[in-house]
Motif scaffolding. Structure first.
Motif: not given
Length: 158
Positions: A68-91
């Motif tokens: 939960q914590q790892i997903v929160s940090e990585l998705v927040t970073n992607a939104i804050a620093h990149a903008g545009g499309p974001v894709t989350v994959t769990l294998l």
């Protein structure tokens, strides 16, 4: 045989299961390098809940809190620093849970130490700490614009 792995399953049982893949994508409303917008902020919670539901469905409750914590940090970073499309994959394989967060930014994520007065800058340090604690690894694939985390599935051997 079910496709569920629990921390109590044997290594032989884990090797016989099939891999599972979960992928979600969304477009950001905000602009890169700005604070996460009120329109994008709920997306972090959505991705966290989706990943948690998938892990619980597979019987991997032991990994939920840290993921939960790892997903929160990585998705927040992607939104804050990149903008545009974001894709989350769990294998999920027989031995590892691999989380990937892909974005459209141009920069490279940097592991740094924030000063005590800074409000931001600790996300990747937290990801590094949690990943190391769980015996995993993380990195960045520049060609795919993807930050990834690999966590071994805790399996007891008889």
């Amino acid at each position: 045989m079910t496709n569920t792995i629990t921390p109590q399953r044997t290594a032989d049982q884990a090797r016989r299961r099939t891999d599972t893949l979960m992928q979600c994508a969304f477009s950001c409303e905000g602009v890169a390098a700005e604070a996460v917008s009120v329109l994008d902020a709920p997306r972090v919670g959505h991705m966290r809940r989706i990943v948690v539901a998938h892990l619980r469905h597979l019987g991997l409750d032991a990994l939920v809190a840290n993921m939960q914590q790892i997903v929160s940090e990585l998705v927040t970073n992607a939104i804050a620093h990149a903008g545009g499309p974001v894709t989350v994959t769990l294998l999920v394989t027989g031995t590892e849970v691999r989380l990937e967060v892909r974005d459209s930014g141009a920069g490279r994520p940097l592991l740094r130490s924030a000063s005590s007065g800074e409000e931001n800058g600790r996300g990747l340090l937290l990801v590094d700490s949690l990943t190391t604690e769980l015996g995993g690894r993380w990195g960045f694939d520049h060609d795919r614009r993807t930050v990834w985390v690999g966590i071994p599935i805790p399996i007891s051997t008889p």
